[in-house]
Design a protein around this motif. Sequence first.
Motif, PDB file in Angstrom:
ATOM      1  N   ILE A   1      -7.833   3.022   4.574  1.00  0.00           N
ATOM      2  CA  ILE A   1      -7.045   3.656   3.511  1.00  0.00           C
ATOM      3  C   ILE A   1      -7.884   4.721   2.826  1.00  0.00           C
ATOM      4  O   ILE A   1      -9.112   4.662   2.799  1.00  0.00           O
TER       5      ILE A   1
ATOM      6  N   LEU B   1      -2.725   6.618  -3.335  1.00  0.00           N
ATOM      7  CA  LEU B   1      -3.043   6.455  -1.919  1.00  0.00           C
ATOM      8  C   LEU B   1      -2.431   7.604  -1.119  1.00  0.00           C
ATOM      9  O   LEU B   1      -1.272   7.965  -1.307  1.00  0.00           O
TER      10      LEU B   1
ATOM     11  N   LEU C   1       0.826  -1.214   0.000  1.00  0.00           N
ATOM     12  CA  LEU C   1       0.000   0.000   0.000  1.00  0.00           C
ATOM     13  C   LEU C   1       0.856   1.258   0.000  1.00  0.00           C
ATOM     14  O   LEU C   1       0.537   2.238  -0.694  1.00  0.00           O
ATOM     15  N   THR C   2       1.943   1.256   0.759  1.00  0.00           N
ATOM     16  CA  THR C   2       2.782   2.450   0.863  1.00  0.00           C
ATOM     17  C   THR C   2       3.775   2.581  -0.287  1.00  0.00           C
ATOM     18  O   THR C   2       4.483   3.588  -0.363  1.00  0.00           O
TER      19      THR C   2
ATOM     20  N   ILE D   1      -2.993   6.011   5.407  1.00  0.00           N
ATOM     21  CA  ILE D   1      -3.404   4.756   6.021  1.00  0.00           C
ATOM     22  C   ILE D   1      -3.493   5.019   7.519  1.00  0.00           C
ATOM     23  O   ILE D   1      -2.584   5.607   8.105  1.00  0.00           O
TER      24      ILE D   1
END
Length: 270
Positions: A267, A231, A221-222, A234
């Motif tokens: 997220i 994104l 995700l990062t 989070i």
Amino acid sequence: MLGIILHALIVVILTLLTQIGGLAYLVALAASRAWGIRRFLAKLTIFLLCYVGASLAAGLAAPKFGRVPLSCMASTTDRLVVRSPIYCLLNRNYVRPEVRDLAKALAAHMDEEFPGTVTTALDANFPFVNGFPLLPHLSHADGKKLDFAYYYKDADGTFLNGVTRSPIGYFAFEEPAPGDELPCQGRHDWLTTRWDFDALQPLFPAYRIEEQRTSAAVRWLTSEGVARFGLEKIFIEPHLKNALGITDSHVRFQGCRAARHDDHIHIQVE
């Protein structure tokens, strides 16, 4: 007068819970009166038919407003699943297309790195209207937010695929250990959704977060999530962030007025 107040209260509750339920109730109420229907079961049937019809129509219309539904009709081969049909029944499964694509890409990555792994989605957003609150969340109001369940293992360390500690994926918290970072310790905010639900905790099974998969998901995700899908943030509780060895600046604390995030990962995209 009492009847009007009761109907108004039902409309408000259904609207807050489902966004379109209040409108379906008004249509059903008008239809029942027009047809002279008085029996409760008949009225309930008409409401359910109106609600199902409105929900199906919402699924068809939402893309024109920039949102798409995450399906609750997952097959045995799907690697992205919505935790419970209740999310779709309440119309809480809508996101912007880029969030849907991010979720599918995360699930595909986890399946590739850990074959067979299922990634579980929780609350998303309602189908229409930016700014409409998805209670009790403070920010799920624009299609850009989505919650994921953590990955879990049992007391023996065996990975539990697609399993969560609570039936809906929320409210079964990972309690901090002595000495862990506690940013809200000593605060007693009156207006807050940071509920501990202490009475519920003994009811949940003693599963633990599966660190390897959870850390891999956050790393993706990062990195890919940021680069490919925009994104932005989070939310993970600080004591879990530290326990998992996460240092990326996109992973943040949500604040002391928002819900705890040691039962799910939040997220959001730009």
